[in-house]
Design a protein around this motif. Structure first.
Motif, PDB file in Angstrom:
ATOM      1  N   LEU A 259       0.426  -1.002  -0.028  1.00 52.09           N
ATOM      2  CA  LEU A 259       0.185  -0.392  -0.341  1.00 52.09           C
ATOM      3  C   LEU A 259       0.766   1.324  -0.243  1.00 52.09           C
ATOM      4  N   GLU A 260       0.653   2.359  -0.493  1.00 48.32           N
ATOM      5  CA  GLU A 260       1.411   3.305  -0.827  1.00 48.32           C
ATOM      6  C   GLU A 260       0.579   4.550  -0.732  1.00 48.32           C
ATOM      7  N   ASN A 261      -0.679   4.313  -0.113  1.00 45.42           N
ATOM      8  CA  ASN A 261      -1.324   5.756  -0.372  1.00 45.42           C
ATOM      9  C   ASN A 261      -2.644   5.328  -0.080  1.00 45.42           C
ATOM     10  N   ARG A 262      -3.240   4.926   0.576  1.00 45.32           N
ATOM     11  CA  ARG A 262      -5.256   5.522   0.164  1.00 45.32           C
ATOM     12  C   ARG A 262      -5.818   6.484   0.678  1.00 45.32           C
ATOM     13  N   THR A 263      -6.885   6.892   0.585  1.00 43.43           N
ATOM     14  CA  THR A 263      -7.598   8.407   0.789  1.00 43.43           C
ATOM     15  C   THR A 263      -9.154   7.729   0.168  1.00 43.43           C
ATOM     16  N   GLY A 264     -10.020   7.634   1.461  1.00 41.92           N
ATOM     17  CA  GLY A 264     -10.960   7.036   1.010  1.00 41.92           C
ATOM     18  C   GLY A 264     -11.231   5.670  -0.042  1.00 41.92           C
TER      19      GLY A 264
END
Length: 134
Positions: A38-43
């Motif tokens: 995982l690099e990035n999670r936004t919603g």
């Protein structure tokens, strides 16, 4: 047919499940088993990366054939009660970390069924529940 992509994305699939977070965790686990992190999670959107192989580096020829990353960009949206559509596209990031040279290219659809199978596997795991501890 069941398991076929519903969009022009590399893969898409409907998940009937009350929790988007459970769906995301299942997808993250399946991708993680294939080297993605995982690099990035936004919603409802998230990005998973894996280091490119030597073959990827040769094929995509980043700066000096190094620092190639395969990137899955996922997005989900509710389409009904406890029903989510998850879609993703796959990119190659040339020269990751090289501020002025980094370049991202969407991959062709040649491996569409392979990518689709990742979502099918994540949904299957949700439906059958966790594997028993050894």
């Amino acid at each position: 047919s069941v398991g076929e992509p519903e969009s022009a994305s590399h893969a898409s699939l409907r998940f009937t499940w009350p929790s988007l977070q459970d769906i995301q965790r299942s997808i993250d686990k399946v991708f993680g088993e294939r080297g993605f992190t995982l690099e990035n999670r936004t919603g409802e959107q998230w990005v998973l990366d894996r280091p490119g192989t030597t073959g990827d580096a040769i094929k995509w020829g980043g700066l000096e054939g190094k620092n190639v990353v395969i990137r899955a960009k996922l997005k989900s949206r509710p389409v009904g009660p406890s029903l989510y559509l998850v879609e993703f596209d796959v990119f190659v990031d040339h020269d990751k970390g090289q501020r002025f040279f980094e370049e991202e290219t969407r991959l062709m659809m040649l491996k569409r069924s392979e990518y689709q199978n990742l979502l099918v596997e994540a949904r299957r795991r949700l439906e059958v529940g966790p594997e028993p501890a050894p």
